[in-house]
Structures are given as structure tokens and as C-alpha cells.
Enzyme design. Structure first.
Site, PDB file in Angstrom:
ATOM      1  CD  GLU A   1      41.980  50.273  41.174  1.00  0.00           C
ATOM      2  OE1 GLU A   1      43.065  50.233  40.521  1.00  0.00           O
ATOM      3  OE2 GLU A   1      41.783  49.137  41.705  1.00  0.00           O
TER       4      GLU A   1
ATOM      5  CD  GLU B   1      43.504  45.564  36.955  1.00  0.00           C
ATOM      6  OE1 GLU B   1      42.724  46.462  37.189  1.00  0.00           O
ATOM      7  OE2 GLU B   1      44.134  45.114  37.792  1.00  0.00           O
TER       8      GLU B   1
END
Length: 734
Positions: free
Chosen positions: A200, A191
Site C-alpha cells: 500500500e 495503518e
């Protein structure tokens, strides 16, 4: 205090983008971005130590032996991340559990990248056991941020799973099969998603994992992510990026003169925002449309582009593209998670709405994103087609709407003179009331300082620099511009003629004001010390961290004249009791999450609830108007004053308040009102009345039921001049 620029979650992305020591941009209350900063070895991590009163920062190395607990290890940073918010997201937790149980049906090797508390790793290990697996199965959890890894080990022990999950304090691109991992992994669970999806480092992480760590054709959770968008018209969003068409120059100052329309602009990127809070102010100009699709189960490309044909559903002007993403977590297409705004929470072009959970539960770790259309927007007509070109690289997405004639932030003729600011800053510079207040107070201060004042602008305010130079042609001005630096100088050069001042009267030092030497003012004295105050890079921080102005005033005391004028004159710490059910719920104590005990993380993550009184959560910065359901339960009250005519010193304030509305009090919103003049007649507020400033929020350990006219509370605050921190405590009486 310690802050961190989003410490690593063990993956391969952004190695070359490690920033220089500087104030973190944006909201510090986010989950750390994978890959920044890099770990310096298996038993150490880098963190950025920031002094909010000086703006100085330095990288420090945190060794494993330097702490007794994860809270000490992170200097309280973990309490300012969004881990807690994410773990309180029951929709997310349930979706990952269902998908992992569908995907893992027997013994296998599972790799968890960016493992955090180990939640996905534990679900994977349990799924193997529940499916009849044995110790032939293996789970490898990769988490390079050492304090988080230490916290994960506590969670694993608390759930009796420390022998079932192998923890690696490394980035995933530092893992080697045959050295760290016995074999290539059969299943990837991860995740590593931000609100935009890619920020990210999702793409480089997956690329390295598929190249080096995974078997051919692995199983993955999630399985796929799809991004969507919608065209909208919104005056509020327009004001956040188009200063030229929203600037009221009745004060005589032109921050974006004709011919230099785009000289102040937003960075061409997507901005995370709770768009549900704007639902009443948005006109939808299209149905949602698909933009990109990313498959986790195969190696992604670093670059992609697509052209989308969009039919306008109404007449209007497109000011922005609002985007979000939908996760398909399992290969069968039965488990989904969406970050769509509430007005289209059940929309998806390929699945029936009953399969897609709604987004009624407010959470802060994932929001929608806004892409601003340059200038005043693109006009569209109902039922006519609009074409949008979308591009993506490793970490971001870019949109181009047909019919937008401006090159926007990349306008070549502006070159190095162009200055990029955050959207809220642009909106403030265009706000008529804000400019009128600041212009009036500055005019009075310049007159009071004398006919040829020597002025120091203590912060990054280009507005004040231009204003003082325009009001007094004989003034000498030093602008510190500690954040804007050379960029601010070039901007001033570009707009000087349009504003009728000479650059000869301005000197930019490009460093914090305390570095000012007597040589810089020709051995003279400063007649006027002025600031908004605003410091470039402080936008996402607590409102009282702009008390740096007071610290700088103190350090400049030897060069101030005896009758120097100081603006603002003082700051007032303001507060209001609030009902904040959504925000409090997102930061409440964790117990069991999908069957796994997480209570051991509550103290380190700054949770609200059953914690010792000495372990109260921190004050955190939020745009209060975006925090879901909110309600004021009493009048705004003052806690303490900061008198800038005096040297910086410790302050204490205590106030007894009465509640004027029934409700459940979850905490206090806290901010600073800047009083610009000694007569207390002109004040700039950073409270909830303005949507362009973040407020500090101090949540209670337990919500308190209050009754109008019956319940009272006592609130006290302490200001520590050595750290710049403000401590707030409260007690309730019926």
C-alpha cells in the site's frame, strides 16, 4: 456497476503507477490501496466503471455533489472493500488503542495518514484529553478517497469529535505545512499495510512524511514492523506455479513443451493466502526466520537486501516461502500484532510469547503471503544450512533461495513469449480431470461442427485455441484474447510446432469477440463458438461475471451459422446453504469499537445484522475453502439455467430446499456449473469442490438456526441482462 482499483488513502506512493483503464486484478474485496487512483482535487475522486458483460471500462469522476450518501458515492464499492473486516478485528483495534494511549501523553499535533473512518484519529484525540490535554492539541486526518472521507465525517459527528479532528480530502503528498497543517506533526498514526506489508506504499508514504510533514524524531504508531518467513513443502502450492512438472499431456496438448518449461509462469511476487487452511497439507522445513525490519519512526530506505542463513529442520523439497509480519506498535515493546499462521502464532525471536496475541480470530484484511520457488523446488537436508537472499523496493519483496538453478519467471531465452498467469489458473491448466472434460467435449464439438469448421474462441483460453487447432488441421480459428492480446499471440507462436498446428490457421484479434466483423471471417459464418469461459483479469470477480460469454454469443448471432455449435451449452447457477461463522463475524454490524460508535457506517460498508431488509449486503467473491470454519448444511441445489442456444435475456429461478444438517446458517455459497454439451454429460464446476475458483457468498442479515428434516428455506434469484448482476433472496420456514 461500479468497481474501483483501490482508491487513494492520501499518501505519496505509486503516483507514477496509475493504471490504464482495465479490469482490476485480483480480489476486489480488499481495503483500497493508498495512492490509486489519484484524487483529482479536494472535492472529487476517480473510479473505474466496469461492465462485466462486455469487459469495457472507463474512468469516471465522482464529484462531491453527486450523492446523498457515501453508499451512493462509491456505487456500492465500499461494501466490497475490507474496511468492515478490519474494523471487526478486535485484536487489531485493541492493539492500536493500547499503543496510542502509551504514546500520546499530552497535547501534541497528531497526523493520521489514510484515516478511513477516523478510528485512529479519534483514539488520538481522546488520548490527549484523557492525559490532561486541552485544545492546544490537534489531530489532522488525511483521507483522499472522497466517499470514505464523507463517511468519516459522519463517524466523527456521531461521536461528538468533528471539532477535534481536522479532515483533509487530499493525498498526504499534497499536504503542505503552513498551508494545510499549521505545524509539523509530533506523532504519526497510520495503518497503510497490506498482507505483504509494503504493497500500500508504506515506504514512500513514510519518506514523504518524514521529509515534509513530521518533526525530527517523531513518535509513531506503529513503531516498527518485522517480516518473517518459513520454508515449506506442499504439493498444493507446487501445483499453483509449476505447470511443466504437473501437466498431464495425455490429451496431446503441451502448454509447457520441453525446452520451454517456464513459458507459463506466475508473476514473481508474493501472493496473499489464508495458509491456515493448508496446515494439514504443509510440511515445515525450517523454523521461522526474520527477514526485514522497518522502523516507522525514521525515514526508510527505498531499497534493502539481506542474506538469511536457515537451518533445515527436515528432509524435503522447498516449494514455497510462507511469510508474515509482526507489528510492534509502541516504542517500549509491550504491544504487538501478528499476521502469523496459527501453527506459529506465538513465535517471535525477540519477545516472549505472552506479549504476542494469538491469531485464532479469522480475518480477511491481512493474510499470510506465499512466495513460490521456481520449477519443482529446492531439496534440503535436515540440519543443513540453506541461504536465502531477500530484496525489497518501495512496494514489494523478492526472495532467492540458494540451490534453485532456474532463473524462473525472468528466464531470458523466453523473452516476450512468456506468459504470466495467476497461480490458480496454472493449477487448472495442469489438472487432469479438468483437461479430460474439456478435451472430450471439444473433440465432440469439432466433429459436430464439420470437417473444416470456422471456430471462434470467445475468451482468453490458450488451451482451447491449441486444442481446436490440433484436432482439426483444416479449421480456421479466431481467438479473441481480449485480455492476453499480443502476449497470447506470441505464446501461441512459441508452442505451435510442439503441438503440431500452424499459426496460419489462427488469427488473434486481441479485442472482445463482439468486435469481430464479417471481414474477419471472409464474409462467412461461424460454425463453432467455444469458450471455457475464462477472461483474463476476471479471476477475482464473482463467478457469474463470466456470463460475458452469453453476451458475446448474443452479439455474434448475426455471424453464426444456422447449425452453429456453441460450447459451453449452458450454465447452471448452483447454491448451497452454509455455516460460515468466521466470515459472517468479520462482516457483522459495527456498534462501538473501543468506545467509539461506528453504527453509521454499517449501511455503506454492507454489514450483516440489524439493517433494513432493503439494505442487505452484496454477494462477495471468496475462496470458500479459505474462509475459516465452514460447513455445508444441505445438498447443493440449482437456482436457474442460462441457455446459450438462446439470446441473452432476463432469468428467474425459485427453489425450496430442506436442510440435512443441524446448525446455524449464515448464508449461501453460489457459483456456476458450465455444462459443455447438449447431452448434459460433461460439466465443469466452479463450486467449492474446486479450490481454484472463487465462489459468490450471500450472507444473511441474521444467522438462522436450522434443524435437519424440519427447517426449509425458499431461495430465489434474478439475473439482469443489462447489468450482469444476480440478486439472491431467501426466506426460512420451520
Amino acid at each position: 456497476m461500479l468497481l474501483s482499483i483501490k482508491p487513494a488513502i492520501s499518501h505519496s506512493a505509486l503516483r507514477s503507477l496509475l493504471p490504464a483503464p482495465a479490469v482490476p486484478r485480483g480480489n476486489p474485496v480488499r481495503k483500497p490501496v493508498a495512492g490509486r487512483p489519484m484524487s483529482s482535487g479536494p472535492n472529487r475522486a476517480f473510479q473505474l466503471r466496469l461492465d462485466p458483460l462486455t469487459g469495457d471500462s472507463e474512468w469516471v469522476v465522482v464529484e462531491e455533489g453527486d450523492w446523498e450518501s457515501p453508499l451512493e458515492a462509491s456505487g456500492g464499492f465500499l461494501a466490497r472493500t475490507s474496511y468492515l473486516d478490519m474494523l471487526n478485528d478486535s485484536r487489531r483495534n485493541r492493539a492500536f488503542r493500547l499503543a496510542i494511549e502509551k504514546t500520546i501523553t499530552g497535547p501534541c499535533h497528531v497526523l493520521d495518514i489514510g484515516a478511513g473512518t477516523g478510528f485512529l484519529s479519534m483514539m488520538a484525540a481522546r488520548a490527549m484529553v484523557d492525559s490532561g490535554g486541552d485544545r492546544k492539541g490537534e489531530v489532522s486526518a488525511c483521507e483522499s478517497y472522497l466517499p470514505m472521507g464523507k463517511l468519516m465525517r459522519r463517524v466523527l459527528r456521531a461521536n461528538g469529535m468533528d471539532r477535534m479532528v481536522n479532515v483533509f480530502h487530499k493525498r498526504s503528498d499534497e499536504l503542505q505545512v503552513g498551508v494545510d497543517l499549521k505545524l509539523h506533526a509530533d506523532v504519526l498514526v497510520s495503518e497503510i499495510l497490506d498482507s505483504e506489508l509494503l504493497g500500500e506504499g508504506l515506504i514512500p508514504t513514510l519518506q514523504h512524511a518524514h521529509d515534509m510533514l513530521l518533526v525530527e524524531n517523531p513518535k509513531t504508531v506503529p513503531y516498527r514492523a518485522t517480516t518473517y518467513g518459513q520454508l515449506v513443502e506442499s504439493t498444493f502450492l507446487w501445483k499453483l506455479h509449476d505447470l511443466y512438472n504437473n501437466e498431464d499431456a495425455s490429451d496431446g496438448i503441451h502448454l509447457t513443451p520441453a525446452g520451454l518449461e517456464g513459458i507459463i509462469c506466475v508473476k514473481p511476487q508474493q501472493y496473499a493466502m489464508h495458509c491456515n487452511a493448508l496446515s494439514e497439507e504443509i510440511q515445515l522445513l525450517s523454523e521461522p526466520f526474520k527477514i526485514f525490519e522497518f522502523d516507522f519512526w525514521k525515514r526508510p530506505d527505498s531499497y534493502g537486501e539481506t542474506e538469511v542463513k536457515i537451518k533445515a529442520t527436515d528432509n524435503g523439497k522447498v516449494h514455497a516461502v510462507i511469510s508474515w509480519w509482526v507489528l510492534q506498535l509502541d516504542s517500549e515493546g509491550s504491544v504487538f500484532y501478528s499476521t502469523a499462521p496459527r501453527w506459529i502464532s506465538s513465535f517471535n525471536t525477540e519477545i516472549d510469547s505472552p506479549h504476542l496475541p494469538g491469531s485464532d480470530d479469522w480475518c480477511d484484511h491481512w493474510r499470510q503471503c506465499v512466495w513460490f520457488i521456481p520449477d519443482s523446488g529446492v531439496p534440503v537436508s535436515k540440519d543443513k544450512d540453506v541461504f536465502m537472499k531477500a530484496l525489497h523496493n518501495d512496494t514489494s519483496m523478492t526472495y532467492y533461495l540458494q540451490g534453485n538453478s532456474s532463473t524462473g519467471p525472468n528466464d531470458l531465452h523466453l523473452g516476450d513469449y512468456q506468459m504470466q498467469l495467476l497461480p490458480e489458473r496454472i493449477a487448472i491448466y495442469g489438472d487432469k480431470d479438468w483437461r479430460l472434460s474439456l478435451s472430450t467435449a471439444t473433440r465432440n464439438a469439432v466433429q459436430q461442427a464439420g470437417p473444416s469448421p470456422f471456430c471462434v474462441v470467445a475468451d482468453d483460453s490458450v488451451f482451447l485455441t491449441i486444442l481446436v487447432a490440433s484436432l482439426s488441421k483444416s479449421s480456421n480459428i479466431i481467438s479473441s484474447f481480449p485480455g492476453l492480446r499480443e502476449k497470447g499471440t506470441k505464446y501461441l507462436q512459441a508452442v505451435a510446432d510442439a503441438n503440431g498446428f500452424s499459426m496460419d490457421q489462427i488469427k488473434v484479434i486481441g479485442k472482445p469477440t463482439p468486435c469481430l466483423l464479417k471481414d474477419d471471417i471472409n464474409q462467412g459464418k461461424v460454425d463453432l463458438l467455444i469458450g471455457e469461459p475464462f477472461y483474463h483479469g476476471n479471476e477475482g470477480m464473482l463467478p457469474w461475471q463470466n456470463l460475458r460469454f452469453w453476451k458475446e454469443r448474443t452479439m455474434l448471432d448475426p455471424v453464426l451459422s444456422d447449425d452453429a455449435v456453441i460450447m459451453p451449452y449452458k450454465g447452471i447457477l448452483k447454491a448451497c446453504a452454509m455455516s460460515l461463522p468466521d466470515l459472517w463475524r468479520s462482516r457483522r454490524c459495527l456498534t462501538k469499537i473501543e468506545g467509539f460508535d461506528h453504527s453509521v457506517v454499517n449501511e455503506a460498508l454492507g454489514a450483516c445484522g440489524e439493517l433494513p431488509s432493503s439494505k442487505e449486503g452484496p454477494c462477495l467473491p471468496y475462496y470458500l475453502w479459505q474462509c475459516g470454519d465452514i460447513k455445508e448444511l444441505g445438498e447443493v441445489f440449482s437456482l436457474m439455467d442460462f441457455d446459450f442456444s438462446e439470446l441473452i435475456h432476463a432469468c428467474y429461478g425459485k427453489t425450496k430446499i430442506e436442510f440435512s444438517r443441524h446448525g446455524l446458517c449464515h448464508g449461501f455459497a453460489i457459483w456456476i456449473d458450465w455444462v459443455l454439451d447438449e447431452e448434459n454429460s460433461i460439466t465443469l464446476s466452479t463450486g467449492p469442490v474446486s479450490r481454484y475458483w472463487k465462489q459468490g457468498v450471500k450472507l444473511l442479515s441474521k444467522p438462522m438456526a436450522v434443524c435437519a428434516g424440519e427447517t426449509t428455506a425458499e431461495v430465489e434469484a434474478f439475473f439482469d441482462p443489462s447489468t450482469g448482476d444476480i440478486t439472491v433472496n431467501s426466506s426460512f420456514m420451520s
